[in-house]
Design an enzyme around this catalytic site. Sequence first.
Site, short mmCIF file in Angstrom:
data_model
loop_
_atom_site.label_atom_id
_atom_site.label_comp_id
_atom_site.label_asym_id
_atom_site.label_seq_id
_atom_site.Cartn_x
_atom_site.Cartn_y
_atom_site.Cartn_z
N CYS A 1 -5.42 6.34 -3.77
CA CYS A 1 -4.77 4.56 -3.62
C CYS A 1 -3.28 5.41 -4.35
CB CYS A 1 -5.07 3.81 -5.40
SG CYS A 1 -4.57 3.05 -4.86
N CYS B 1 0.76 -0.95 0.39
CA CYS B 1 -0.29 -0.05 0.10
C CYS B 1 0.67 0.98 0.33
CB CYS B 1 -0.82 0.19 1.45
SG CYS B 1 -2.79 1.52 1.50
#
Length: 290
Positions: free
Chosen positions: A228, A86
């Site tokens: 993101c 991530c």
Amino acid sequence: MPQTIAFTKGHGTGNDFVLLPDPDGELELTDDQVAVLCDRRFGIGADGILRVVRSAAIDEGRDAVTAGAEWFMDYRNADGSKAEMCGNGIRVFARYLADGGWATIDETPLLIGTRAGVKSVTRSELGFEADLGTWRVDPAEVLVRARGLGVPRPGLGIDVGNPHIVVAISNADELEALDLTVRPQLQPDPPRGANIEFVVPSDPLVREGVGSIRMRVFERGVGETLSCGTGVAAAALAVRHWAGQAAPDRWTVEVPGGTLGVRMQRVRGDLHVLLSGPASLVYSGEVALA
């Protein structure tokens, strides 16, 4: 009696996380417990969980220990599923370690173990910059259907440690018209699933040697998020791939939660992609596990 645990809420450009300190690897969370913690009505609310654990205390951290990474980012999506990496989360993770005195980041890069390998994080003008490593372009075309898109569009597979499908959108109005409350359909559907990015180029695409795009994203295991990090990197890499050899190596990417920077540079002979942006810690507290 329910177990009470400490937590910190943080975010990177609106992509938010619950950080759980567990240095000795004693906390075992079920998928349901993760989902409840991330629930925005019945829990704290977040796009995912970042368990802060020493690499030596988790089976998946063995390679990280060998590489010199004391800490491992155990990232779980909002539905409880494990994820490889991530990009926003690792910046928030680094901020948490630095602010809490768990690690230093000012003199040398901070090494952090992930399921996608060991990543290094440094401070930058935008806050923190994470070296995501090398990437891979999948030449196989994926057809993407999304509500509000009109007709299916081809998507380009980009792997930056986790899988992405990037779709080019013609203009900002079309980007805004997308309904990402429903998961877009992929044909063929990748076996591990994928994050799906929809991008539109700025006009002009390149200004003073820096490319610029806008993006929305549907994250697997989560849904649409305000940002993101790895998706931002994948989107910039996809547009760079489409633009050809004259495309720049520096990009700014606008997402609903803010703006992030992407750049490519040589690291020991290999071309790496680096992601930079802010990381914020919002508040801390205690919560009883369901």
